[in-house]
Design a protein around this motif. Structure first.
Motif, short mmCIF file in Angstrom:
data_model
loop_
_atom_site.label_atom_id
_atom_site.label_comp_id
_atom_site.label_asym_id
_atom_site.label_seq_id
_atom_site.Cartn_x
_atom_site.Cartn_y
_atom_site.Cartn_z
N ARG A 162 36.58 18.58 25.97
CA ARG A 162 37.83 18.91 26.67
C ARG A 162 37.65 20.19 27.47
O ARG A 162 36.82 21.03 27.16
CB ARG A 162 38.97 19.13 25.66
N ASN A 163 38.48 20.37 28.47
CA ASN A 163 38.57 21.64 29.18
C ASN A 163 39.34 22.63 28.31
O ASN A 163 40.28 22.24 27.60
CB ASN A 163 39.25 21.48 30.52
N ASP A 164 38.98 23.90 28.37
CA ASP A 164 39.61 24.91 27.52
C ASP A 164 41.12 24.97 27.72
O ASP A 164 41.87 25.18 26.76
CB ASP A 164 39.01 26.28 27.78
N ASP B 36 34.09 13.77 22.65
CA ASP B 36 34.86 13.67 23.89
C ASP B 36 35.29 15.08 24.29
O ASP B 36 36.36 15.57 23.89
CB ASP B 36 36.09 12.78 23.66
N GLY C 198 43.02 22.55 28.81
CA GLY C 198 43.67 21.24 28.65
C GLY C 198 44.09 20.61 29.96
O GLY C 198 44.79 19.59 29.97
N GLN D 16 38.65 13.35 31.29
CA GLN D 16 37.91 13.19 30.05
C GLN D 16 36.97 12.00 30.11
O GLN D 16 37.29 10.97 30.73
CB GLN D 16 38.88 13.03 28.88
N LYS E 294 34.88 24.32 34.39
CA LYS E 294 35.32 23.01 33.90
C LYS E 294 34.28 22.42 32.94
O LYS E 294 33.18 22.06 33.35
CB LYS E 294 35.54 22.06 35.09
N ASN E 295 34.66 22.30 31.69
CA ASN E 295 33.73 21.78 30.69
C ASN E 295 33.34 20.33 30.94
O ASN E 295 32.16 19.96 30.87
CB ASN E 295 34.35 21.89 29.28
N VAL E 296 34.33 19.50 31.22
CA VAL E 296 34.07 18.08 31.39
C VAL E 296 33.14 17.83 32.56
O VAL E 296 32.22 17.00 32.49
CB VAL E 296 35.39 17.30 31.56
N SER F 47 38.25 8.49 29.39
CA SER F 47 39.11 7.79 30.35
C SER F 47 38.31 7.01 31.38
O SER F 47 38.89 6.26 32.17
CB SER F 47 40.02 8.80 31.05
N TYR G 135 43.21 18.82 33.76
CA TYR G 135 42.17 18.01 34.41
C TYR G 135 42.63 17.73 35.84
O TYR G 135 43.75 17.30 36.07
CB TYR G 135 41.95 16.71 33.62
#
Length: 754
Positions: free
Chosen positions: A494-496, A492, A498, A480, A514-516, A483, A500
């Motif tokens: 997030r990945n769908d 902020d 959750g 994220q 990957k969204n982030v 972090s 990482y």
């Protein structure tokens, strides 16, 4: 004697006066015969696929013109047997029958049965339907003139193409398609007899409106044919008992209502009212097999989604009268407001329990639903079901019949969907389905629905990053944003799922959506860089946000825009313009205009570097091989598929955009009044199944294709990058976040980016 002579003189004078009136007053006032000697029937606009499947017809009248030599004998014999058995023997007027008609006129009656085919031609082309002696005399005079100007076959040809046969249909060819869904040369004896019975009274003998009366008239025709030796006893018996299925509406060769409407608007804009009457034919670029597959795929997968989310209850309720006739009337009246939707038939429940439901359809058929047919609506058959959900007598439900003729309860879906496929090289449409049902909602979602593309926009962000020194092997920190920075973040992402994974390659990040990672890439190349890059693919900058949410597809695109964008990756870097109409002809086949397929791969059309297209394509293939779109490779059994899933925020839109073998296609699903499709629904569950089912047909029999690497790219340790960046220090042109010190990645000089 004097009285007799006087009477004779009076009669003679009257005859002379009548003759003078007829030849000096009526005859000169008769219309010219141009309407039949230069017959120009009103033929509607017709629209076809590239392989000649009829997909649409628009006009004042449904009519085909069929030369007399192409009209089957069974149809001609059936008609002549009941309308004018001596047609080829008399000279236009059956004097005995005409005499009866005149006597009936004088007595206040009228018997059109005395009219010959030629007399009916005279009346239908030139005269009103008023029942007077003057009009009858004009009809006879015109009849003689017609017989003198045309031969018998020409007269019969006019009649059989012009006569009104109900349902806005003129001529027997169109009637065969309207009532029986087949061309005239395929009608059976039973069907021909029923068609031949319509002209006497197109309202009373319309088989779609009053089948029983049409059946009675059909039997008269068959008996007449038998009595005149046109058919045998065996043929009579077989035809009498043949089961006839009457449609009562135009049946097309393929479901392409949205395309037909697109073409209609285009043609009317150019040809005005003449578009509807002059017999213009329009040939589109669609392929029938692709279009049929797309139509079925959209409807099937929308229905599958709808079934996953439960039964919503009957469409409406009525009180069933105790009186049988009143009850039938009430059922007929309410079902008019709930027309059939392709195979989804409306029915009124007449009896209901948890074990069996009985219902009546608009055709009057009483059906019974039990067993598995009740499963979907089981909750609505329980005694404690809510009143608006419960299936009771008087409830209007939807039913569908399977291949084994078993009925099931279903419902009309509320969700919408769309699919479009293009030739990735030329831009020609191959298939287009603008929604679940055109008659219910005419809004074309393919061309007009601007929706959030979700993750299906990510490949274009990655493509922009390649120009800034990134490669598929570049490592990006999948954590994220909060972090890795001390900044106060208003957003902020997030990945769908959750999850990482820390440092991941760009290739893996796109495959797993990957969204982030996508946001980090956009943050480093700059939002303005991405916005300036999007128009290379046909997107409008003003439809996309000038902030980091752009990376997650919070802008707006239409399905056809998205397909056009993906085509750039599919064809090696060239922008295409979708086009639909390939040829327009007049009623005689003369070409009015023609569009040739655009030349492929012109330098002037190049919008991105071939290296960029090649490397992005390699990442999109990874999505379909091991990523969120892996079902495409698995279910289609080929490894040349490239594409990307997309799910917008809160699962409001589901997408899959992809391509193989020069076919680029996009599938979408969502509600017109935007709302979540469900917490467990994604582009992979919503749109990808539509894409797979459609492309299964489009790709059938086509070999897998591989792309050769262009000059200027190098494969280093198993992945591609621009040769010019091969020995570069870090990631060229990227401003690194000071809080995440970049470190070298392997020997390629790739870096871990924030």
């Amino acid at each position: 004697m004097k009285l007799i002579l006087a009477l004779a003189a009076f009669i003679g004078a009257m005859l002379i006066a009548t003759a003078a009136y007829v030849f000096l007053v009526l005859a000169p006032d008769l219309p010219a015969l141009d309407a039949i000697t230069y017959y120009q029937p009103k033929i509607p606009l017709r629209i076809y696929t590239a392989d000649n499947a009829l997909i649409g017809e628009f006009g004042e009248e449904h009519r085909d013109f069929v030369p007399i030599k192409d009209i089957p004998d069974v149809m001609k014999n059936a008609l002549l047997s009941i309308e004018d058995a001596r047609f080829y023997e008399h000279h236009g007027v059956d004097f005995i029958g005409a005499g009866r008609a005149l006597v009936a006129d004088l007595g206040g009656g009228f018997h059109q049965g005395a009219s010959t085919i030629t007399m009916q031609v005279a009346r239908n082309f030139f005269l009103s339907q008023e029942k007077t002696i003057t009009r009858k005399i004009k009809e006879i005079l015109l009849t003689f003139r017609i017989e003198a100007a045309l031969n018998k076959d020409q007269i019969l040809e006019l009649y059989m193409n012009q006569i009104y046969l109900g349902q806005r249909t003129h001529g027997f060819s169109s009637a065969a398609k309207t009532y029986f869904g087949k061309p005239l040369n395929q009608v059976t004896l039973a069907e021909a007899a029923m068609l031949a019975g319509i002209p006497q009274n197109p309202v009373r003998h319309n088989p779609a409106v009053n089948f029983q009366r049409a059946k009675q008239r059909q039997m008269l025709v068959l008996k007449s044919m038998l009595n005149k030796g046109m058919i045998t006893e065996a043929q009579f018996d077989e035809a009498s008992h043949e089961h006839l299925t009457v449609t009562g509406k135009q049946i097309y060769d393929a479901h392409a209502d949205y395309v037909a409407e697109m073409v209609r608007q285009n043609i009317v804009a150019e040809y005005k009212d003449a578009a509807y009457t002059s017999g213009i034919k329009v040939y589109t670029t669609l392929l029938k097999a692709d279009q049929d597959a797309a139509y079925e795929a959209v409807r099937k997968n929308i229905m599958d989604y709808d079934q996953r989310h439960g039964y919503r209850g009957p469409e409406a309720f009525i009180t069933l009268p105790a009186d049988e006739d009143e009850r039938d009337d009430a059922i007929d009246e309410v079902l008019k407001k709930h027309p059939a939707n392709d195979k989804l038939i409306a029915a009124v429940v007449t009896n209901a329990s948890s074990k069996v439901v009985q219902a009546e359809t608009a055709s009057g058929e009483n059906i019974e639903i039990n067993g598995d047919g009740l499963r979907f609506a089981n909750s609505a058959l329980q005694s404690k079901a809510k009143s608006d959900l419960k299936i009771i007598p008087g409830a209007i439900i939807r039913v569908i019949q399977d291949a084994k003729m078993r009925w099931s309860i279903t419902q009309l879906p509320e969700v919408e969907g769309a699919y479009v496929s293009l030739n990735a090289q030329t831009g020609a449409y191959r298939a287009l389905v603008g929604g679940f049902d055109f008659n219910r909602k005419k809004f074309n979602h393919v061309t007009s629905a601007f929706r959030q593309p979700g993750s299906s926009i990510k490949p274009f962000i990655y493509s922009a990053a390649l120009e800034k020194g990134y490669s598929p092997a570049t490592l990006i920190n999948d954590v994220q944003l909060s972090s890795t920075t001390e900044e106060s973040l208003k957003w902020d992402p997030r990945n769908d799922d959750g999850k990482y994974d820390g440092p991941v390659t760009m290739r893996s990040a796109l495959a797993q959506s990957k969204n982030v990672v996508s946001v980090r890439i956009l943050k480093n190349i700059g939002v303005n860089t991405a916005l300036e890059w999007l128009p290379h693919f046909g997107f409008s900058k003003d439809k996309h946000p000038n902030n980091l949410t752009l990376a997650l597809g919070t802008g707006q695109v239409t399905p056809v825009q998205l397909a056009t964008g993906y085509a750039v990756f599919a064809n090696g870097g060239y922008q295409i313009t979708p086009w639909l109409i390939s040829k327009i002809t007049d009623a005689r086949g003369k070409v009015l205009s023609e569009t040739k397929a655009p030349a492929v791969a012109q330098d002037s059309d190049r919008v991105i570097d071939s290296r960029n297209a090649f490397i992005t394509d390699s990442m999109l293939r990874e999505v379909a091989l091991r990523g969120t779109g892996a079902a495409a490779d698995q279910k289609l059994g080929r490894h040349d598929i490239a594409g990307k899933t997309g799910t917008s925020s809160e699962a409001v839109d589901g997408w899959f955009a992809g391509y193989a073998d020069n076919i680029v296609a996009v599938a979408w699903m969502g509600y017109d009044d935007p709302k979540s499709l469900g917490g467990r629904e994604f582009g992979a569950t919503l749109a990808l199944p539509i894409w797979i089912d459609s492309m299964r047909v489009s790709l059938a029999g086509k070999p897998e294709t591989q792309r050769n690497a262009p000059e200027g790219v190098s494969n280093v340790e198993g992945d591609w990058m621009y040769t010019e960046f091969l020995n570069g220090a870090g990631v060229k042109g990227v401003d690194l976040d000071e809080a995440s010190a970049a470190t070298p990645a392997a020997s390629t000089g790739q870096a871990v980016t924030p």
